[in-house]
Each structure stands twice: as C-alpha cells, then as structure tokens.
Design an enzyme around this catalytic site. Structure first.
Site, PDB file in Angstrom:
ATOM      1  N   ALA A   1       1.488  -0.661  31.585  1.00 55.80           N
ATOM      2  CA  ALA A   1       0.408  -1.608  31.303  1.00 55.80           C
ATOM      3  C   ALA A   1      -0.204  -1.306  29.945  1.00 55.80           C
ATOM      4  O   ALA A   1      -0.334  -0.145  29.563  1.00 55.80           O
ATOM      5  CB  ALA A   1      -0.681  -1.528  32.370  1.00 55.80           C
ATOM      6  N   ASP A   2      -0.557  -2.365  29.246  1.00 54.04           N
ATOM      7  CA  ASP A   2      -1.296  -2.212  28.000  1.00 54.04           C
ATOM      8  C   ASP A   2      -2.792  -2.404  28.209  1.00 54.04           C
ATOM      9  O   ASP A   2      -3.597  -1.891  27.445  1.00 54.04           O
ATOM     10  CB  ASP A   2      -0.774  -3.207  26.956  1.00 54.04           C
ATOM     11  N   ARG A   3      -3.143  -3.145  29.259  1.00 52.77           N
ATOM     12  CA  ARG A   3      -4.557  -3.308  29.600  1.00 52.77           C
ATOM     13  C   ARG A   3      -4.659  -3.816  31.032  1.00 52.77           C
ATOM     14  O   ARG A   3      -3.914  -4.708  31.434  1.00 52.77           O
ATOM     15  CB  ARG A   3      -5.240  -4.294  28.643  1.00 52.77           C
TER      16      ARG A   3
END
Length: 371
Positions: free
Chosen positions: A254-256
């Site tokens: 995940a990036d965010r």
C-alpha cells in the site's frame, strides 16, 4: 554509520548507506543490469524518486530522508543558527515530499523529521547540532524499517495460515513490495518470504504489473534470487488463475491507507481485489503503520499521481521503442484505490487489523491501542 543487511545479498539492496554517502540501486535497469547511482543531495534524491530509480513507499521515504542527511553532513561552510538550520531542513523536506505525493510514508517521515529538528533547536543555538539530530533520526528510520518489515512478514504468515486448513498455500501478489521497495525484507513480499521460511508456501504468483513492469522486472527477480517457487503471470490472467483454484490468498502492499481502510496501491490492484472477492479468495494489504493516513476519511480523498504517457506509448515502461499508434491519447494513473469492503485484513508491524462486527475497519482504534 554503516548499515548492512545480512539476510539479503548486496544485489537486492535498494539503498546503500554510510554516513555521508548514499547510493540507490537504479531499479529502472533491473533485472538485466545492476547499477547504483550516487546521491549527493536532496535534488539528486528528488530526481531519483520522481524518475523511479527508487520506488516502493517505504524505500521512497527513507531515500528522501537519507539524501538530505548526506547533503547536510557534507555541507561545508554552514555557520548558521539553529533556527536557520531548521528552516533549511524544513524547506528541503517539503521539496522532497513533492517528488511523489501519493505515498503517505514520505510525508509521514517528513513530518516526524520536522518535529525532530524543532525539538533539537529548542535545546541548542548551533545549527550543526540540529543537522546532527536530523542525520541520526534519518538513520534510525532506515534501521527501523527492516525490523518493521520482519514483523509484518511474521504476522501476515500466521494470519494467512490460520484462515485455511491447507498445509501448503499459493499466494498471489501485485507490484513489488520486497527488499527493493523497502530498506530490506519487504512488506507483502515479506509475508511470502515468511511463509516460504515456514515451509508452507506451495507457490508465489506475481503479476507483471504493467506498464512499468515492477512485477516481471523486480518481484520475479527477488523471488528467483531467494529460490522461492514462483510463477509470473500477465496482469489480465489473475482472474483465470483464481477461477482455476490456484490462489489461496492475495497479499499486496500500500502507498496510502485511509482511516476507513480504503487503500491506494499500484494500478491494477483494484482489479485483482474484485477478482478475489468474486472467487472467495482472501485479499490482504500488508503495510507499516506509517502508510495509514488517519486524516483521510476515505479513499476518495487520496491524490492519485499520473505518470508520463511514454510508459504506455513505448516499450519497457517508456524506456524503449515506440509501440503505440502516434497521436493516441493516454490515461496513465500510477495507482488505484481498493475499497475497504474488498479487503480481508490489513497486516501491520503491530498485528493484523481485522473488521469489526459491522464488517468495517476501526483503524483509528487499532492505531491508538498499539501506538
């Protein structure tokens, strides 16, 4: 202050750091060529992040912090006050955050480092002392990332094993989340690595991850290097693979992550999650707590970065010859958002966030409890 990772060979280190010196593995050239670029300052760091020399949310944050640490360590002739040092560092950190805005780890690291230098400035009048505090804090981030990833791998492997009676499991992943995307070991790929170490992994499947091919170039490279049984598939083959009963779980990075559990990850993740839901395959997100952004109520608020049209128009993710028709328009988002209702659990270094009785994540409560 050297940092060595004994569990991965040097070819799998995305970050080589000694105090005053930083080299980043040019991941654009993998797997055919292993080249490290010298990063001398925050401008070099900004360009390396933006141009995807280094990628993966944890690695981006650490590379940014260390690029600035190297700059101030080698900054000759600075005789400014503590306040001037703080101003210098804060401006540079804001500049670095602009390199890739979707990955919350980068802004999170910048915020924590700003607090460090502000605290340091309150106890000294010397700018150099503030710089020293910054350098030490950046180095701690590098060290902590590996420990965090190992914990994610352990929690994730245990969780996935508990969800099935099978003695051997096959796991699908998307994009690259291993040693090349972090300071070492990896997040989602760390879970796969932990399953393999426990001798319960039947096979890892990795998607090619178009258009930049992080799966075929990077994840496949890591899996082969670690001698983990693995198979590469086209992005569009994931649904067929699940229909064939060949996937027991999906784990991605995940990036965010928004406060409701909506998750931004590499483009194509949403498609994999939809297929997993249809085929009753558990879908997990593996990410450190630094990837969680409690200021966002849902994924609709996540800023999605758009990449260069060349990544679609030309071969090799934009680095090769033209393959598309001249004059065609291009939409090339780097990420998509997977809704929380498609996610079975979020694996962190503090444990697995599961859903409450009303089939929703209470991420804020988890963070407060474990923080």
């Amino acid at each position: 202050m050297a940092r060595e990772f004994n569990d991965v060979a040097a070819t799998l280190q995305s970050i080589r750091y000694n105090r005053g010196s930083l080299q980043l593995l040019d991941q654009r050239k993998l797997p055919l060529e292993t080249t490290y670029l010298e990063i001398r300052d925050s401008t070099d760091g900004w360009n390396a992040i933006r141009d995807m020399v280094v990628r993966g949310a944890p690695a981006i944050a650490i590379a940014a912090a260390l690029s600035l640490a190297v700059e101030v360590f080698n900054l000759d002739g600075f005789n400014g006050s503590a306040g001037e040092a703080v101003s210098f560092l804060q401006n540079k950190l804001e500049y670095l955050v602009s390199s890739r805005p979707t990955a919350v780890n980068l802004s999170d690291a910048a915020g924590k480092l700003k607090e460090v230098v502000s605290t340091a400035a309150a106890t000294t009048s010397e700018g150099r002392t503030v710089f020293q505090a910054f350098i030490e804090a950046a180095e701690v981030m590098l060290e902590d990332d590996v420990a965090s990833n190992r914990a994610i791998g352990s929690y994730g492997a245990s969780c996935i094993q508990q969800q099935t009676e099978k003695k051997k499991l096959s796991v699908l992943t998307h994009c690259n989340t291993g040693s090349l995307a972090t300071a070492g070991y990896g997040t989602a790929l760390g879970v796969i690595r932990a399953l393999h170490s426990a001798k319960v992994l039947e096979r890892a499947y990795c998607t090619e991850t178009r258009p930049f091919n992080q799966g075929s170039r990077l994840t496949a490279y890591e899996l082969v290097h670690e001698k983990i049984p693995a198979t590469l598939i086209a992005d569009s083959a994931a649904a067929a693979l699940m229909k064939a009963g060949s996937v027991d779980a999906v784990v991605v990075g995940a990036d965010r992550v928004a406060s409701n559990g909506d998750t931004a990850n590499k483009i194509g993740t949403y498609s994999v999650a939809l297929s997993a839901k249809f085929h009753n395959v558990p879908f997990y997100v593996a990410a450190p707590l630094t990837s969680i952004d409690l200021s966002l109520s849902s994924g609709q608020e996540i800023v999605i970065e758009e990449r260069s049209p060349k990544e679609l128009l030309n071969a090799r993710g934009g680095l090769g010859e033209q393959v598309a028709a001249s004059g065609i328009s291009v939409w090339n988002p780097a990420f998509d958002v997977t809704p929380a209702n498609l996610i079975s659990g979020i694996i962190t270094e503090k444990g697995v966030i599961t859903k409450t009785s009303d089939d929703a994540f209470d991420i804020k409560a988890f963070v407060q409890k474990t923080g």
